[in-house]
Scaffold this motif. Sequence first.
Motif, PDB file in Angstrom:
ATOM      1  N   VAL A  81       0.798  -1.233   0.000  1.00  0.00           N
ATOM      2  CA  VAL A  81       0.000   0.000   0.000  1.00  0.00           C
ATOM      3  C   VAL A  81       0.830   1.282   0.000  1.00  0.00           C
ATOM      4  N   LYS A  82       2.122   1.212   0.258  1.00  0.00           N
ATOM      5  CA  LYS A  82       2.913   2.437   0.423  1.00  0.00           C
ATOM      6  C   LYS A  82       2.814   3.379  -0.769  1.00  0.00           C
ATOM      7  N   SER A  83       2.786   2.839  -1.970  1.00  0.00           N
ATOM      8  CA  SER A  83       2.743   3.690  -3.156  1.00  0.00           C
ATOM      9  C   SER A  83       1.390   4.367  -3.338  1.00  0.00           C
ATOM     10  N   ALA A  84       0.389   3.956  -2.548  1.00  0.00           N
ATOM     11  CA  ALA A  84      -0.943   4.573  -2.651  1.00  0.00           C
ATOM     12  C   ALA A  84      -1.052   5.836  -1.809  1.00  0.00           C
ATOM     13  N   PHE A  85      -0.176   6.010  -0.833  1.00  0.00           N
ATOM     14  CA  PHE A  85      -0.328   7.110   0.116  1.00  0.00           C
ATOM     15  C   PHE A  85      -0.306   8.501  -0.522  1.00  0.00           C
ATOM     16  N   PRO A  86       0.620   8.810  -1.452  1.00  0.00           N
ATOM     17  CA  PRO A  86       0.625  10.179  -2.006  1.00  0.00           C
ATOM     18  C   PRO A  86      -0.702  10.574  -2.642  1.00  0.00           C
ATOM     19  N   ALA A  87      -1.256   9.705  -3.500  1.00  0.00           N
ATOM     20  CA  ALA A  87      -2.525  10.031  -4.163  1.00  0.00           C
ATOM     21  C   ALA A  87      -3.673  10.064  -3.166  1.00  0.00           C
ATOM     22  N   LEU A  88      -3.637   9.168  -2.181  1.00  0.00           N
ATOM     23  CA  LEU A  88      -4.703   9.121  -1.178  1.00  0.00           C
ATOM     24  C   LEU A  88      -4.714  10.405  -0.352  1.00  0.00           C
ATOM     25  N   TYR A  89      -3.551  10.827   0.116  1.00  0.00           N
ATOM     26  CA  TYR A  89      -3.466  12.084   0.875  1.00  0.00           C
ATOM     27  C   TYR A  89      -3.890  13.275   0.008  1.00  0.00           C
ATOM     28  N   SER A  90      -3.518  13.247  -1.280  1.00  0.00           N
ATOM     29  CA  SER A  90      -3.883  14.342  -2.174  1.00  0.00           C
ATOM     30  C   SER A  90      -5.401  14.429  -2.366  1.00  0.00           C
ATOM     31  N   LYS A  91      -6.052  13.284  -2.489  1.00  0.00           N
ATOM     32  CA  LYS A  91      -7.514  13.270  -2.641  1.00  0.00           C
ATOM     33  C   LYS A  91      -8.203  13.782  -1.376  1.00  0.00           C
ATOM     34  N   ILE A  92      -7.666  13.417  -0.219  1.00  0.00           N
ATOM     35  CA  ILE A  92      -8.229  13.911   1.041  1.00  0.00           C
ATOM     36  C   ILE A  92      -8.041  15.419   1.141  1.00  0.00           C
ATOM     37  N   SER A 114       5.408  14.515   1.002  1.00  0.00           N
ATOM     38  CA  SER A 114       6.513  13.990   1.811  1.00  0.00           C
ATOM     39  C   SER A 114       6.986  12.616   1.359  1.00  0.00           C
ATOM     40  N   PHE A 115       6.241  11.976   0.471  1.00  0.00           N
ATOM     41  CA  PHE A 115       6.577  10.607   0.084  1.00  0.00           C
ATOM     42  C   PHE A 115       7.562  10.576  -1.071  1.00  0.00           C
ATOM     43  N   ASN A 116       8.535   9.682  -0.963  1.00  0.00           N
ATOM     44  CA  ASN A 116       9.484   9.405  -2.033  1.00  0.00           C
ATOM     45  C   ASN A 116       8.904   8.255  -2.859  1.00  0.00           C
ATOM     46  N   ASP A 117       8.823   8.427  -4.181  1.00  0.00           N
ATOM     47  CA  ASP A 117       8.184   7.393  -5.000  1.00  0.00           C
ATOM     48  C   ASP A 117       9.130   6.261  -5.393  1.00  0.00           C
ATOM     49  N   PRO A 185      17.354  -7.749  -8.827  1.00  0.00           N
ATOM     50  CA  PRO A 185      17.685  -6.592  -9.672  1.00  0.00           C
ATOM     51  C   PRO A 185      19.171  -6.259  -9.534  1.00  0.00           C
ATOM     52  N   THR A 186      19.796  -5.878 -10.633  1.00  0.00           N
ATOM     53  CA  THR A 186      21.211  -5.492 -10.589  1.00  0.00           C
ATOM     54  C   THR A 186      21.380  -3.977 -10.637  1.00  0.00           C
ATOM     55  N   GLY A 187      20.278  -3.261 -10.707  1.00  0.00           N
ATOM     56  CA  GLY A 187      20.323  -1.802 -10.737  1.00  0.00           C
ATOM     57  C   GLY A 187      19.049  -1.228 -10.144  1.00  0.00           C
ATOM     58  N   ALA A 188      18.877   0.056 -10.328  1.00  0.00           N
ATOM     59  CA  ALA A 188      17.694   0.738  -9.788  1.00  0.00           C
ATOM     60  C   ALA A 188      16.436   0.225 -10.486  1.00  0.00           C
ATOM     61  N   PHE A 189      15.317   0.287  -9.747  1.00  0.00           N
ATOM     62  CA  PHE A 189      14.037  -0.096 -10.340  1.00  0.00           C
ATOM     63  C   PHE A 189      12.953   0.849  -9.848  1.00  0.00           C
ATOM     64  N   GLU A 190      11.808   0.828 -10.536  1.00  0.00           N
ATOM     65  CA  GLU A 190      10.707   1.730 -10.232  1.00  0.00           C
ATOM     66  C   GLU A 190       9.389   0.972 -10.222  1.00  0.00           C
ATOM     67  N   ASN A 191       8.363   1.596  -9.611  1.00  0.00           N
ATOM     68  CA  ASN A 191       7.021   1.039  -9.709  1.00  0.00           C
ATOM     69  C   ASN A 191       6.610   0.987 -11.176  1.00  0.00           C
TER      70      ASN A 191
END
Length: 247
Positions: A81-92, A114-117, A185-191
């Motif tokens: 759920v962590k990746s949901a917090f920015p949009a959830l807080y924004s909607k509130i 405040s969230f790092n994606d 993973p051998t390098g950086a990754f993203e959602n």
Amino acid sequence: MEFSPFNSVVKLCLQGMAMEENGKPEEASRLFLQAWNEATEDLEKFLSAHFVARCQKNTAEQLQWLETALQFALKINNDTVKSAFPALYSKIAKCYEDLNKPDKTKEYNELSASFNDTPSDKGPFYHGTKADLQVGDSLIAGGNSNYQTGLKMNHIYFTAIVSGAGLAASLAKSDAPERVYIVEPTGAFENDPNVTNKKFPGNPTRSYRSESPLKIVGEVIDWEKAAAAEVQKWREKIDGNKGEIIN
């Protein structure tokens, strides 16, 4: 619980989204509320409350459902759920803005910002395919997409949910046996932007992508496979999908 498209509550949410897409908001609202009433796990409650919230025409009622979704997300507070917090807080925050409560609006906008994606998920990670590979081999970007003909993928995709990798393996375009490899993973990754905050809030499938190779460190020999009928439904859904893949 882990997110699964075959979970009964998740299925109701998917049916509700289909009703929305077909211009049937009342039927969608009924299905989302049914999902809420049948939900027993925190993740089920979080997801269904999120969808009930967006059916509300009254801002105060929408805020109430969003705050209910937030309560369950905070109880879970893991990589599902962590990746949901920015949009959830924004909607509130938007609800409080519409209700003319500037202090609350500012508070929730700051929480959203405040969230790092960057994903914090530590795995283990899995990749589903029909390719016959060995421990020590690397999976690299540049393969053909299973979801759009003629598209070469700029990233290699993986997930932290073994059943999700199993579903990807079953959808791969080959008659070879399905394989689920344990990867690092051998390098950086993203959602994965193709699923994150698209149909479901955040990235509950824990799906990621990287431009760097994935190293195979093992193989899952046995996993809970989706029924053939369910896999066929997913194939039909993919074939009918007209959306663009974010590559």
